[in-house]
Design an enzyme around this catalytic site. Structure first.
Site, PDB file in Angstrom:
ATOM      1  N   ASP A   1      -7.895  -5.542  -0.095  1.00 47.91           N
ATOM      2  CA  ASP A   1      -8.505  -6.169  -1.189  1.00 47.91           C
ATOM      3  C   ASP A   1      -8.259  -7.616  -1.222  1.00 47.91           C
ATOM      4  O   ASP A   1      -8.708  -8.534  -1.869  1.00 47.91           O
ATOM      5  CB  ASP A   1      -7.889  -5.580  -2.443  1.00 47.91           C
ATOM      6  CG  ASP A   1      -8.535  -4.212  -2.555  1.00 47.91           C
ATOM      7  OD1 ASP A   1      -9.426  -3.905  -2.461  1.00 47.91           O
ATOM      8  OD2 ASP A   1      -7.357  -3.332  -3.192  1.00 47.91           O
TER       9      ASP A   1
ATOM     10  N   HIS B   1       0.945  -1.241   0.039  1.00 49.88           N
ATOM     11  CA  HIS B   1      -0.219  -0.077  -0.117  1.00 49.88           C
ATOM     12  C   HIS B   1       1.031   1.105  -0.040  1.00 49.88           C
ATOM     13  O   HIS B   1       2.077   1.187   0.563  1.00 49.88           O
ATOM     14  CB  HIS B   1      -0.838   0.147   1.228  1.00 49.88           C
ATOM     15  CG  HIS B   1      -2.032   0.887   0.994  1.00 49.88           C
ATOM     16  ND1 HIS B   1      -1.995   2.356   1.255  1.00 49.88           N
ATOM     17  CD2 HIS B   1      -3.344   0.683   0.571  1.00 49.88           C
ATOM     18  CE1 HIS B   1      -3.097   2.838   0.891  1.00 49.88           C
ATOM     19  NE2 HIS B   1      -4.028   2.028   0.822  1.00 49.88           N
TER      20      HIS B   1
HETATM   21  N1  CMC Z   1       4.373  -7.348  -5.297  1.00 52.68           N
HETATM   22  C1  CMC Z   1       5.875  -7.336  -5.187  1.00 52.68           C
HETATM   23  N2  CMC Z   1       6.400  -6.267  -4.987  1.00 52.68           N
HETATM   24  C2  CMC Z   1       5.970  -5.361  -4.725  1.00 52.68           C
HETATM   25  C3  CMC Z   1       4.476  -5.046  -4.573  1.00 52.68           C
HETATM   26  C4  CMC Z   1       3.701  -6.307  -4.692  1.00 52.68           C
HETATM   27  N3  CMC Z   1       2.284  -6.275  -4.680  1.00 52.68           N
HETATM   28  N4  CMC Z   1       3.975  -3.843  -4.196  1.00 52.68           N
HETATM   29  C5  CMC Z   1       5.200  -3.099  -4.134  1.00 52.68           C
HETATM   30  N5  CMC Z   1       6.276  -4.069  -4.376  1.00 52.68           N
HETATM   31  C6  CMC Z   1       7.780  -3.687  -4.256  1.00 52.68           C
HETATM   32  C7  CMC Z   1       8.309  -2.852  -5.684  1.00 52.68           C
HETATM   33  O1  CMC Z   1       8.729  -3.601  -6.548  1.00 52.68           O
HETATM   34  C8  CMC Z   1       9.021  -1.794  -4.864  1.00 52.68           C
HETATM   35  O2  CMC Z   1      10.524  -2.727  -4.930  1.00 52.68           O
HETATM   36  P1  CMC Z   1      11.837  -2.008  -5.124  1.00 52.68           P
HETATM   37  O3  CMC Z   1      12.098  -0.880  -3.863  1.00 52.68           O
HETATM   38  O4  CMC Z   1      12.741  -3.003  -5.038  1.00 52.68           O
HETATM   39  O5  CMC Z   1      11.900  -1.295  -6.292  1.00 52.68           O
HETATM   40  C9  CMC Z   1       8.809  -1.529  -3.531  1.00 52.68           C
HETATM   41  O6  CMC Z   1       8.056  -2.805  -3.340  1.00 52.68           O
HETATM   42  C10 CMC Z   1       7.923  -0.189  -3.320  1.00 52.68           C
HETATM   43  O7  CMC Z   1       6.879  -0.446  -4.236  1.00 52.68           O
HETATM   44  P2  CMC Z   1       6.165   0.970  -5.259  1.00 52.68           P
HETATM   45  O8  CMC Z   1       5.537   0.491  -6.219  1.00 52.68           O
HETATM   46  O9  CMC Z   1       7.278   2.037  -5.016  1.00 52.68           O
HETATM   47  O10 CMC Z   1       5.088   1.251  -3.910  1.00 52.68           O
HETATM   48  P3  CMC Z   1       3.796   2.384  -4.325  1.00 52.68           P
HETATM   49  O11 CMC Z   1       3.464   2.863  -3.160  1.00 52.68           O
HETATM   50  O12 CMC Z   1       4.056   3.149  -5.587  1.00 52.68           O
HETATM   51  O13 CMC Z   1       2.837   1.161  -4.727  1.00 52.68           O
HETATM   52  C11 CMC Z   1       0.950  -0.027  -4.699  1.00 52.68           C
HETATM   53  C12 CMC Z   1       1.564   0.972  -3.893  1.00 52.68           C
HETATM   54  C13 CMC Z   1      -0.449  -0.711  -3.802  1.00 52.68           C
HETATM   55  C14 CMC Z   1       0.274   0.343  -6.173  1.00 52.68           C
HETATM   56  C15 CMC Z   1       1.655  -1.417  -4.965  1.00 52.68           C
HETATM   57  O14 CMC Z   1       2.134  -2.096  -3.544  1.00 52.68           O
HETATM   58  C16 CMC Z   1       0.998  -2.688  -5.704  1.00 52.68           C
HETATM   59  O15 CMC Z   1       1.054  -2.664  -6.981  1.00 52.68           O
HETATM   60  N6  CMC Z   1       0.264  -3.571  -5.074  1.00 52.68           N
HETATM   61  C17 CMC Z   1      -0.374  -4.422  -5.835  1.00 52.68           C
HETATM   62  C18 CMC Z   1      -1.857  -4.088  -6.051  1.00 52.68           C
HETATM   63  C19 CMC Z   1      -2.821  -3.886  -4.945  1.00 52.68           C
HETATM   64  O16 CMC Z   1      -2.856  -4.824  -4.138  1.00 52.68           O
HETATM   65  N7  CMC Z   1      -3.438  -2.572  -4.750  1.00 52.68           N
HETATM   66  C20 CMC Z   1      -4.484  -2.320  -3.902  1.00 52.68           C
HETATM   67  C21 CMC Z   1      -3.980  -1.144  -2.995  1.00 52.68           C
HETATM   68  S1  CMC Z   1      -5.250  -1.178  -1.554  1.00 52.68           S
HETATM   69  C22 CMC Z   1      -6.695  -0.869  -2.180  1.00 52.68           C
HETATM   70  C23 CMC Z   1      -6.696   0.610  -2.742  1.00 52.68           C
HETATM   71  O17 CMC Z   1      -6.313   1.565  -1.951  1.00 52.68           O
HETATM   72  O18 CMC Z   1      -7.178   0.969  -3.931  1.00 52.68           O
END
Ligand code: CMC
Length: 429
Positions: A364, A306
C-alpha cells in the site's frame, strides 16, 4: 494426515489430536474434537495461530517474503502474465490455454456493463460520498439487479455470478468516481484491455478522446494483479464467513468490501498517501517517526508492517519498480510527496524500532504513490483495491461453497461478563 499426533495434557489427562500436513507451509493441529473431548475452547483473537479453512488457492511464506497464486510466484505473474489470465488461474486452478484465455476474456468483456437502472441508484447518493461507501452499497444491491444468479446451490448460477462480479467491479468503481466529480458515467469499451477499459471509464469524457498510455495501462494491470488475492486476510475471511451461511455472492462480496475499507487493511493505501501529504517535507519525518514509536500515541506509519510478511512484502518490490516507471513517464520525480516517501522509507528501514519489529513498507505504501501519479484522488485508492481483490474473494467463496466439509462459521468466546443474576425492577435499583 501426517500420522503424527499432538498431545495435550490437562490435569494429568492426555488428549491426542491429529497433525495435518499441507503441501507446503506449517502443519496444523486438528482440534475440531477439542471441545467434545475436553470441554474447552482455544483462545486466539486475531487468528494469529488459527487456520480457519483448507485452501489450494494462495500461499504466503511470510518469513521468506513469498506469495504464490496456485503455485506461481507473484513476481513472475506480475512480470509475464496479466490480470485476466491471473483471474482465470485463481478461479479455475491452472493457467489457461490460448483458446481458454480468449474465451474467458470474451466472457468477461460481455458482462462489463451494469444494469441501466443502477445509474439511478448512484444518483441517490450525495456527490461527496466516499467512493467506498458507494461501492459497498452498489455491490450489495447487485443481488436486486441480478437475482437470476443468487441460487448458490446451482453451479451455473455460481459461475455467472463470479463472472459478473469480476466484469462489473471496474464499471461500479469508475461510476462511483465519475459521480463524485460530477461527470457523466462512461460506458465500458470492450476493445480495450481490462486495465485500459478501467482507465478509460475513469478518465475519458464525452467531449474528448482519451488515449490510454501503455505504461500507465501496464502499471494499472500490475496493481490489479498484485492485489488479486492474499490468502485468508480480514476481508477474505469476512467473505468466507458471510458465505458460510449460504448468503448470496453479491452480499458476501459487499461484506468483503466493507471490511477492506478499514485503514488497517485496504484503507491503508489512502491513509499512507494522506500521511505523506501531512508530513509534507522530509525535514518533518523525524517528528512523525517519533510519534509512531511512542506507545502513548496511537499514530502508526501507514503503509508499514504486515501481519504475515516478516522479511519483506514481495508485492511491494514489484510496486516499487512500477512506481519508478510511472513517475518517470509523468515527470513527477521531484514531486514533494514522493520525496517524503523516499526519505521516510530510508529512515524507517534503518531505524532500530522498525528493523527489530520487521516493519517494512508494504504494497500500500507504493500503490498509493502510483495511483496518485496516474491522477486518482486518494478516496479512490481503496475502491481500486476492492475491484482488484474481487477475483480473490470470488475464488475463495467458490472454493468454500464447493467444499463438502463446509460448515457455518461460528467462533466461540471466552466469556468475562457477569454470571447469571436476578433481574431487579427499575423502582428497586
Ligand atoms: N507503525 C509503527 N509501529 C507499528 C506499525 C506501524 N505501521 N505496525 C506495527 N507496529 C508495531 C506495534 O506497535 C507493535 O509494537 P510492540 O511490539 O512494541 O507493541 C509491533 O509493531 C507489532 O504490531 P502488531 O500491531 O502486533 O502487528 P499486527 O500483525 O497485528 O499488525 C498491521 C499488522 C498491518 C495491522 C500493522 O503493521 C499496521 O497497523 N500497519 C499500518 C497499516 C497498514 O499499512 N496496513 C496495510 C497492511 S498491507 C495491505 C493489506 O493486506 O491490507
Amino acid at each position: 494426515m501426517s500420522g503424527k499426533k499432538a498431545k495435550l495434557i490437562i490435569d494429568d489427562q492426555t488428549y491426542e489430536f491429529d497433525i495435518l500436513n499441507g503441501s507446503v507451509g506449517p502443519s496444523v493441529i486438528d482440534i475440531r474434537s477439542l471441545y467434545a473431548k475436553t470441554g474447552m475452547f482455544t483462545y486466539d483473537p486475531g487468528f494469529t495461530s488459527t487456520a480457519a479453512c483448507d485452501s489450494s488457492i494462495t500461499y504466503i511464506d511470510g518469513d521468506k517474503g513469498e506469495l504464490l497464486y496456485r503455485g506461481y510466484s507473484i513476481d513472475e505473474l506480475a512480470k509475464d502474465s496479466h490480470y485476466l489470465e491471473v483471474c482465470f488461474l485463481l478461479l479455475y486452478g491452472s493457467l489457461p490455454s490460448k483458446a481458454e484465455l480468449d474465451a474467458f476474456e470474451n466472457r468477461i468483456t460481455m458482462h462489463t456493463m451494469v444494469h441501466e437502472q443502477m445509474h439511478y441508484l448512484y444518483r441517490g447518493f450525495r456527490r461527496d460520498a466516499h467512493p467506498m461507501a458507494v461501492v459497498c452499497g452498489v455491490v450489495g444491491a447487485m443481488a436486486a439487479f441480478y437475482h437470476d444468479s443468487t441460487d448458490i446451490s446451482d453451479p451455473d448460477q455460481r459461475e455467472i455470478a463470479s463472472v459478473r462480479m469480476i466484469a462489473k467491479m471496474p464499471t461500479i468503481a469508475a461510476n462511483a468516481y465519475k459521480y463524485s466529480i460530477g461527470q457523466p458515467f462512461v460506458y465500458p469499451r470492450n476493445d480495450l484491455s481490462f486495465a485500459g477499459n478501467f482507465l478509460h471509464m475513469c478518465f475519458s469524457v464525452p467531449s474528448e478522446e482519451y488515449i490510454v498510455d501503455p505504461i500507465i495501462e501496464r502499471a494499472m494491470d500490475r496493481i490489479f494483479t498484485l492485489h488479486a488475492d492474499h490468502e485468508q486476510n480480514a476481508s477474505t475471511s469476512t467473505v468466507r464467513l458471510s458465505g458460510s451461511s449460504d448468503a448470496n455472492p453479491f452480499a458476501c462480496i459487499a461484506a468483503g468490501v466493507a471490511c477492506l475499507w478499514g485503514p488497517a487493511h485496504g484503507g491503508a493505501n489512502e491513509a499512507a498517501l494522506n500521511m505523506l501529504r501531512e508530513i509534507g517535507t522530509p525535514d518533518r519525518i523525524g517528528e512523525f517517526v517519533a510519534r509512531a514509536k511512542d506507545k502513548n500515541d496511537p499514530f502508526r506509519l501507514m503503509g508499514f508492517g504486515h501481519r504475515v510478511y516478516k522479511s519483506y512484502d514481495p508485492r511491494a518490490q514489484v510496486m516499487q519498480e512500477a512506481a519508478k516507471e510511472v513517475l518517470e513517464l509523468m515527470g513527477v520525480e521531484n514531486n514533494p510527496t514522493l520525496q517524503v516517501a523516499q526519505a521516510l522509507e530510508k529512515i524507517a528501514l534503518e531505524d532500530e524500532y522498525f528493523v527489530s519489529r520487521k516493519l517494512y513498507p508494504n504494497v500500500d505504501f507504493y500503490s498509493g504513490i502510483i495511483l496518485d501519479a496516474i491522477g486518482f484522488p486518494t478516496s479512490m485508492f481503496t475502491a481500486i483495491f476492492a475491484l482488484s481483490r474481487t477475483v480473490g474473494w470470488i475464488s475463495q467463496w467458490k472454493e468454500m461453497i464447493g467444499d463438502p466439509q463446509k460448515k457455518i462459521g461460528r467462533p466461540r468466546q471466552l466469556y468475562n461478563g457477569a454470571p447469571r443474576r436476578a433481574y431487579v425492577p427499575v423502582d428497586k435499583r
